[in-house]
Design a protein around this motif. Structure first.
Motif, PDB file in Angstrom:
ATOM      1  N   ASP A  16       0.815  -1.213   0.000  1.00  9.79           N
ATOM      2  CA  ASP A  16       0.000   0.000   0.000  1.00  9.79           C
ATOM      3  C   ASP A  16       0.852   1.267   0.000  1.00  9.79           C
ATOM      4  OD1 ASP A  16      -2.646   0.847  -0.230  1.00  9.79           O
ATOM      5  OD2 ASP A  16      -2.736   1.400   1.886  1.00  9.79           O
ATOM      6  N   LYS A  17       2.180   1.115  -0.038  1.00  7.21           N
ATOM      7  CA  LYS A  17       3.061   2.281  -0.084  1.00  7.21           C
ATOM      8  C   LYS A  17       3.015   2.925  -1.467  1.00  7.21           C
ATOM      9  CE  LYS A  17       7.219   1.803   1.444  1.00  7.21           C
ATOM     10  NZ  LYS A  17       8.556   1.210   1.703  1.00  7.21           N
ATOM     11  N   ASN A  18       3.322   4.215  -1.497  1.00  6.77           N
ATOM     12  CA  ASN A  18       3.413   4.888  -2.796  1.00  6.77           C
ATOM     13  C   ASN A  18       4.862   5.260  -3.089  1.00  6.77           C
ATOM     14  OD1 ASN A  18       4.033   7.473  -1.622  1.00  6.77           O
ATOM     15  ND2 ASN A  18       1.858   7.798  -1.228  1.00  6.77           N
ATOM     16  N   ILE A  19       5.112   5.740  -4.286  1.00  5.94           N
ATOM     17  CA  ILE A  19       6.477   6.019  -4.728  1.00  5.94           C
ATOM     18  C   ILE A  19       7.132   7.122  -3.903  1.00  5.94           C
ATOM     19  CG2 ILE A  19       7.782   7.002  -6.669  1.00  5.94           C
ATOM     20  CD1 ILE A  19       5.860   5.381  -8.498  1.00  5.94           C
ATOM     21  N   VAL A  90       8.507  12.182 -10.237  1.00  7.38           N
ATOM     22  CA  VAL A  90       8.134  11.875  -8.852  1.00  7.38           C
ATOM     23  C   VAL A  90       7.081  12.846  -8.346  1.00  7.38           C
ATOM     24  CG1 VAL A  90       8.982  11.536  -6.501  1.00  7.38           C
ATOM     25  CG2 VAL A  90      10.427  10.890  -8.430  1.00  7.38           C
ATOM     26  N   ALA A  91       7.204  14.128  -8.713  1.00 13.07           N
ATOM     27  CA  ALA A  91       6.228  15.130  -8.280  1.00 13.07           C
ATOM     28  C   ALA A  91       4.841  14.811  -8.812  1.00 13.07           C
ATOM     29  CB  ALA A  91       6.668  16.521  -8.738  1.00 13.07           C
ATOM     30  N   ILE A  92       4.767  14.457 -10.083  1.00 10.75           N
ATOM     31  CA  ILE A  92       3.475  14.117 -10.692  1.00 10.75           C
ATOM     32  C   ILE A  92       2.829  12.954  -9.956  1.00 10.75           C
ATOM     33  CG2 ILE A  92       2.403  13.140 -12.778  1.00 10.75           C
ATOM     34  CD1 ILE A  92       4.682  14.686 -14.350  1.00 10.75           C
ATOM     35  N   MET A  93       3.602  11.890  -9.753  1.00 11.63           N
ATOM     36  CA  MET A  93       3.052  10.691  -9.128  1.00 11.63           C
ATOM     37  C   MET A  93       2.754  10.887  -7.646  1.00 11.63           C
ATOM     38  SD  MET A  93       5.121   7.630 -11.106  1.00 11.63           S
ATOM     39  CE  MET A  93       6.768   8.197 -10.674  1.00 11.63           C
ATOM     40  N   SER A  94       3.483  11.814  -7.003  1.00 11.87           N
ATOM     41  CA  SER A  94       3.291  12.008  -5.559  1.00 11.87           C
ATOM     42  C   SER A  94       1.914  12.553  -5.213  1.00 11.87           C
ATOM     43  CB  SER A  94       4.372  12.956  -5.008  1.00 11.87           C
ATOM     44  OG  SER A  94       4.113  14.300  -5.366  1.00 11.87           O
ATOM     45  N   GLN A 175      -0.734  11.603   0.834  1.00 12.40           N
ATOM     46  CA  GLN A 175      -1.123  10.490   1.705  1.00 12.40           C
ATOM     47  C   GLN A 175      -2.353   9.748   1.193  1.00 12.40           C
ATOM     48  OE1 GLN A 175      -1.402  12.306   5.591  1.00 12.40           O
ATOM     49  NE2 GLN A 175       0.819  12.593   5.739  1.00 12.40           N
ATOM     50  N   ALA A 176      -3.066  10.347   0.258  1.00 12.46           N
ATOM     51  CA  ALA A 176      -4.229   9.679  -0.334  1.00 12.46           C
ATOM     52  C   ALA A 176      -3.836   8.698  -1.438  1.00 12.46           C
ATOM     53  CB  ALA A 176      -5.193  10.721  -0.898  1.00 12.46           C
ATOM     54  N   VAL A 177      -2.564   8.726  -1.851  1.00 11.28           N
ATOM     55  CA  VAL A 177      -2.092   7.852  -2.939  1.00 11.28           C
ATOM     56  C   VAL A 177      -1.723   6.496  -2.368  1.00 11.28           C
ATOM     57  CG1 VAL A 177      -0.431   7.565  -4.808  1.00 11.28           C
ATOM     58  CG2 VAL A 177      -1.228   9.862  -4.178  1.00 11.28           C
TER      59      VAL A 177
END
Length: 209
Positions: A16-19, A90-94, A175-177
């Motif tokens: 469930d972690k994100n990049i 990374v910014a986009i995906m964050s 944190q919603a990602v």
């Protein structure tokens, strides 16, 4: 005869972690160690520490929020590999948006196909040549909005937009990602036919780190 070999995981994986959390963990371990090295305009090697690079990513993410990028929106990058590419990625995906990389060698027709297939809302071009390629098909890409040129100060411009966005707003988005959320759509080069898009989630990347 095909043989398959497996071995148990040495450490559990949080699916469930994100990049962005991977970058955070790197900063927590060694914040002052160099993370990204590149050559400046004078041809000299310079670097961002892990902490500096994280701050750059967060500043860019805030700018994307300020420009209206929402979770699930596709943002394209057409450029050679560079630190700006990585920071934007990374910014986009964050913030729950999707990075859609496009080969700098793709034709305008291929750019149009990819932008429409992925519903690209914003694009970053390396230089005027790549920007002109995008603009030549803009009227055939109904979802496309802003196009920023990296070589003409796009990074600084996006960061400036982000000054109006609070840390709390960024953290709420980040944190919603979740791991199951789509992170990127990577298209084939199109050298043997129409580009095909492969969808990768945050968990896909976390698994291999």
């Amino acid at each position: 005869m095909i043989k398959e070999y497996t071995r148990p995981l040495e450490q559990g994986i949080d699916s469930d972690k994100n990049i962005f959390s991977v970058l955070e963990e790197r900063v927590e371990r060694t914040p002052d160690d160099n993370l990204v090295e590149y050559k400046n305009a004078q041809g000299e090697w310079v670097a961002f520490t892990a902490a500096e690079f994280k701050n750059k990513v967060v500043a860019l993410a805030k700018g994307l929020i300020a420009r209206g990028v929402m979770p699930g929106d596709s943002v394209s990058i057409i450029a050679h590999t560079c630190w700006q590419w990585t920071a934007l990625d990374v910014a986009i995906m964050s913030i729950g948006a999707l990075t859609v990389p496009v080969y700098e060698t793709n034709s305008p027709a291929q750019v149009k196909m990819i932008f429409n297939d992925a519903n690209v809302k914003m694009a970053f071009a390396e230089d005027d040549f790549q920007r002109d390629k995008i603009e030549s098909v803009r009227d055939q890409c109904p979802d496309l909005g802003d196009v920023h040129v990296i070589g003409l100060g796009a990074i600084d411009t996006i960061i400036e937009y982000g000054r109006a966005v609070s840390d709390a707003e960024f953290l709420e988005r980040e944190q919603a990602v979740k791991g199951s959320d789509l992170a990127t759509i990577v298209y084939t080069s199109g050298s043997t036919g129409t580009p095909k898009g492969g969808e990768l989630t945050h968990a896909n990347f976390v698994f291999i780190t």
